[in-house]
Structures are given as structure tokens and as C-alpha cells.
Design a protein around this motif. Structure first.
Motif, PDB file in Angstrom:
ATOM      1  N   ASP A  33      53.246  38.853  41.158  1.00  0.00           N
ATOM      2  CA  ASP A  33      53.612  37.791  40.225  1.00  0.00           C
ATOM      3  C   ASP A  33      52.376  37.022  39.774  1.00  0.00           C
ATOM      4  O   ASP A  33      51.484  36.730  40.575  1.00  0.00           O
ATOM      5  N   GLN A  34      52.330  36.675  38.510  1.00  0.00           N
ATOM      6  CA  GLN A  34      51.182  35.948  37.963  1.00  0.00           C
ATOM      7  C   GLN A  34      50.974  34.601  38.648  1.00  0.00           C
ATOM      8  O   GLN A  34      49.859  34.092  38.716  1.00  0.00           O
ATOM      9  N   ARG A  35      52.025  34.031  39.211  1.00  0.00           N
ATOM     10  CA  ARG A  35      51.877  32.747  39.907  1.00  0.00           C
ATOM     11  C   ARG A  35      51.017  32.862  41.166  1.00  0.00           C
ATOM     12  O   ARG A  35      50.476  31.863  41.646  1.00  0.00           O
ATOM     13  N   MET A  36      50.861  34.094  41.684  1.00  0.00           N
ATOM     14  CA  MET A  36      49.976  34.283  42.841  1.00  0.00           C
ATOM     15  C   MET A  36      48.542  33.935  42.453  1.00  0.00           C
ATOM     16  O   MET A  36      47.785  33.406  43.261  1.00  0.00           O
ATOM     17  N   ARG A  37      48.163  34.182  41.210  1.00  0.00           N
ATOM     18  CA  ARG A  37      46.828  33.801  40.729  1.00  0.00           C
ATOM     19  C   ARG A  37      46.653  32.288  40.857  1.00  0.00           C
ATOM     20  O   ARG A  37      45.627  31.815  41.340  1.00  0.00           O
ATOM     21  N   ASP A  38      47.666  31.546  40.449  1.00  0.00           N
ATOM     22  CA  ASP A  38      47.596  30.083  40.519  1.00  0.00           C
ATOM     23  C   ASP A  38      47.475  29.606  41.967  1.00  0.00           C
ATOM     24  O   ASP A  38      46.717  28.669  42.251  1.00  0.00           O
ATOM     25  N   LEU A  39      48.210  30.232  42.871  1.00  0.00           N
ATOM     26  CA  LEU A  39      48.122  29.856  44.283  1.00  0.00           C
ATOM     27  C   LEU A  39      46.731  30.124  44.833  1.00  0.00           C
ATOM     28  O   LEU A  39      46.168  29.312  45.579  1.00  0.00           O
ATOM     29  N   TYR A  40      46.168  31.265  44.459  1.00  0.00           N
ATOM     30  CA  TYR A  40      44.805  31.576  44.897  1.00  0.00           C
ATOM     31  C   TYR A  40      43.809  30.577  44.324  1.00  0.00           C
ATOM     32  O   TYR A  40      42.889  30.140  45.020  1.00  0.00           O
ATOM     33  N   MET A  41      43.975  30.218  43.055  1.00  0.00           N
ATOM     34  CA  MET A  41      43.061  29.250  42.442  1.00  0.00           C
ATOM     35  C   MET A  41      43.157  27.897  43.148  1.00  0.00           C
ATOM     36  O   MET A  41      42.133  27.238  43.373  1.00  0.00           O
ATOM     37  N   ASP A  42      44.366  27.488  43.509  1.00  0.00           N
ATOM     38  CA  ASP A  42      44.536  26.246  44.282  1.00  0.00           C
ATOM     39  C   ASP A  42      43.826  26.355  45.631  1.00  0.00           C
ATOM     40  O   ASP A  42      43.181  25.410  46.086  1.00  0.00           O
ATOM     41  N   ASP A  43      43.966  27.508  46.274  1.00  0.00           N
ATOM     42  CA  ASP A  43      43.330  27.730  47.570  1.00  0.00           C
ATOM     43  C   ASP A  43      41.813  27.643  47.445  1.00  0.00           C
ATOM     44  O   ASP A  43      41.152  26.989  48.251  1.00  0.00           O
ATOM     45  N   PHE A  44      41.261  28.264  46.413  1.00  0.00           N
ATOM     46  CA  PHE A  44      39.813  28.189  46.205  1.00  0.00           C
ATOM     47  C   PHE A  44      39.368  26.754  45.923  1.00  0.00           C
ATOM     48  O   PHE A  44      38.349  26.305  46.452  1.00  0.00           O
ATOM     49  N   ALA A  45      40.100  26.051  45.091  1.00  0.00           N
ATOM     50  CA  ALA A  45      39.747  24.663  44.777  1.00  0.00           C
ATOM     51  C   ALA A  45      39.731  23.817  46.049  1.00  0.00           C
ATOM     52  O   ALA A  45      38.792  23.035  46.271  1.00  0.00           O
ATOM     53  N   ASN A  46      40.744  23.985  46.885  1.00  0.00           N
ATOM     54  CA  ASN A  46      40.801  23.234  48.141  1.00  0.00           C
ATOM     55  C   ASN A  46      39.663  23.632  49.081  1.00  0.00           C
ATOM     56  O   ASN A  46      39.080  22.783  49.756  1.00  0.00           O
ATOM     57  N   TRP A  47      39.384  24.926  49.141  1.00  0.00           N
ATOM     58  CA  TRP A  47      38.321  25.435  50.013  1.00  0.00           C
ATOM     59  C   TRP A  47      36.973  24.802  49.657  1.00  0.00           C
ATOM     60  O   TRP A  47      36.277  24.262  50.503  1.00  0.00           O
ATOM     61  N   PHE A  48      36.619  24.870  48.377  1.00  0.00           N
ATOM     62  CA  PHE A  48      35.322  24.350  47.965  1.00  0.00           C
ATOM     63  C   PHE A  48      35.285  22.818  48.005  1.00  0.00           C
ATOM     64  O   PHE A  48      34.253  22.233  48.346  1.00  0.00           O
ATOM     65  N   ALA A  49      36.395  22.153  47.715  1.00  0.00           N
ATOM     66  CA  ALA A  49      36.459  20.694  47.792  1.00  0.00           C
ATOM     67  C   ALA A  49      36.274  20.207  49.231  1.00  0.00           C
ATOM     68  O   ALA A  49      35.738  19.128  49.466  1.00  0.00           O
ATOM     69  N   ALA A  50      36.712  21.013  50.185  1.00  0.00           N
ATOM     70  CA  ALA A  50      36.581  20.642  51.599  1.00  0.00           C
ATOM     71  C   ALA A  50      35.200  20.979  52.159  1.00  0.00           C
ATOM     72  O   ALA A  50      34.953  20.795  53.350  1.00  0.00           O
ATOM     73  N   GLY A  51      34.320  21.485  51.303  1.00  0.00           N
ATOM     74  CA  GLY A  51      32.964  21.781  51.752  1.00  0.00           C
ATOM     75  C   GLY A  51      32.722  23.232  52.092  1.00  0.00           C
ATOM     76  O   GLY A  51      31.654  23.583  52.587  1.00  0.00           O
ATOM     77  N   GLY A  52      33.722  24.087  51.839  1.00  0.00           N
ATOM     78  CA  GLY A  52      33.522  25.508  52.088  1.00  0.00           C
ATOM     79  C   GLY A  52      32.473  26.068  51.143  1.00  0.00           C
ATOM     80  O   GLY A  52      32.220  25.531  50.075  1.00  0.00           O
ATOM     81  N   ASN A  53      31.865  27.152  51.544  1.00  0.00           N
ATOM     82  CA  ASN A  53      30.822  27.766  50.737  1.00  0.00           C
ATOM     83  C   ASN A  53      31.274  29.173  50.368  1.00  0.00           C
ATOM     84  O   ASN A  53      32.013  29.347  49.421  1.00  0.00           O
ATOM     85  N   LEU A  54      30.881  30.143  51.116  1.00  0.00           N
ATOM     86  CA  LEU A  54      31.231  31.534  50.846  1.00  0.00           C
ATOM     87  C   LEU A  54      32.658  31.825  51.295  1.00  0.00           C
ATOM     88  O   LEU A  54      33.039  31.497  52.414  1.00  0.00           O
ATOM     89  N   PHE A  55      33.442  32.433  50.421  1.00  0.00           N
ATOM     90  CA  PHE A  55      34.801  32.853  50.761  1.00  0.00           C
ATOM     91  C   PHE A  55      34.895  34.337  50.465  1.00  0.00           C
ATOM     92  O   PHE A  55      34.626  34.770  49.346  1.00  0.00           O
ATOM     93  N   VAL A  56      35.268  35.130  51.454  1.00  0.00           N
ATOM     94  CA  VAL A  56      35.314  36.575  51.303  1.00  0.00           C
ATOM     95  C   VAL A  56      36.761  37.048  51.401  1.00  0.00           C
ATOM     96  O   VAL A  56      37.380  36.933  52.459  1.00  0.00           O
ATOM     97  N   PRO A  57      37.328  37.580  50.311  1.00  0.00           N
ATOM     98  CA  PRO A  57      38.683  38.129  50.385  1.00  0.00           C
ATOM     99  C   PRO A  57      38.726  39.268  51.395  1.00  0.00           C
ATOM    100  O   PRO A  57      37.762  40.035  51.537  1.00  0.00           O
ATOM    101  N   TYR A  58      39.838  39.385  52.070  1.00  0.00           N
ATOM    102  CA  TYR A  58      39.968  40.351  53.168  1.00  0.00           C
ATOM    103  C   TYR A  58      39.816  41.791  52.716  1.00  0.00           C
ATOM    104  O   TYR A  58      39.173  42.592  53.378  1.00  0.00           O
ATOM    105  N   SER A  59      40.412  42.148  51.585  1.00  0.00           N
ATOM    106  CA  SER A  59      40.402  43.548  51.165  1.00  0.00           C
ATOM    107  C   SER A  59      40.397  43.645  49.642  1.00  0.00           C
ATOM    108  O   SER A  59      41.158  42.954  48.970  1.00  0.00           O
TER     109      SER A  59
END
Length: 97
Positions: A33-59
Motif C-alpha cells: 500500500d502506498q501509505r506504507m511510504r508515508d509511514l516510512y517517511m514518518d519513521d525516518f523523520a522521527n529517527w533523524f529528529a531524535a539524533g539518529g544518523n545512519l539508518f540501514v534498511p534490513y533487506s
């Protein structure tokens, strides 16, 4: 504060639900579902806002099944337009570079 992580969503039945075909198909549909893209984008925004740096997708690529939908794409020749998780990672790579 973490500087890197390995991740992505995980939807899969546990125990007797691992063999529930209806549930498996719902999880696969959610990953397509295209909404999964939005969920991932939210996850990335939260990750980087919390000070995360490198994020590596599992597969990068993998067939979706009752054991999970791990890949950003289901197959190597899958068009980007039908791979919402891949779209999100590509957009995040550009946005947070």
C-alpha cells in the motif's frame, strides 16, 4: 543517543497465526500500500529528529511471505512506482543526505 540502526517495519503472524493465510495476505497488502511510504517517511523523520544518523534498511529485495515482508522490493525488476518502501528510502536518502 544512537548514531546508526538497522531496521524497517515487521508484520508477521506469531505462533498459530503464522499459518493464517488471511492475516498473511493483509500484511502483504499493507506492505504494498502506498501509505506504507508515508509511514516510512514518518519513521525516518522521527529517527533523524531524535539524533539518529545512519539508518540501514534490513533487506533490499525479498519475496513477501507468511514469515514477513522484509524487502524494500519484492523482486529486482519491480518498478519503483509499485514499491512504496523503496520510494521512501530513496526520498529519505535525498532529503537527509
Amino acid at each position: 543517543r544512537r548514531s546508526s540502526d538497522l531496521g524497517g517495519q515487521h508484520l508477521a503472524g506469531v505462533g498459530s497465526l503464522a499459518h493464517n493465510e488471511t492475516l498473511t495476505q493483509k500484511f502483504i497488502a499493507a506492505n504494498r500500500d502506498q501509505r506504507m511510504r508515508d509511514l516510512y517517511m514518518d519513521d525516518f523523520a522521527n529517527w533523524f529528529a531524535a539524533g539518529g544518523n545512519l539508518f540501514v534498511p534490513y533487506s533490499f529485495c525479498g519475496r513477501y511471505s507468511q514469515w514477513g515482508c522484509w524487502g524494500l522490493k519484492e523482486r529486482l525488476d519491480q518498478p519503483d512506482t509499485t514499491a512504496p518502501k523503496f520510494q521512501a528510502v530513496a526520498a529519505a536518502a535525498e532529503a537527509y543526505a
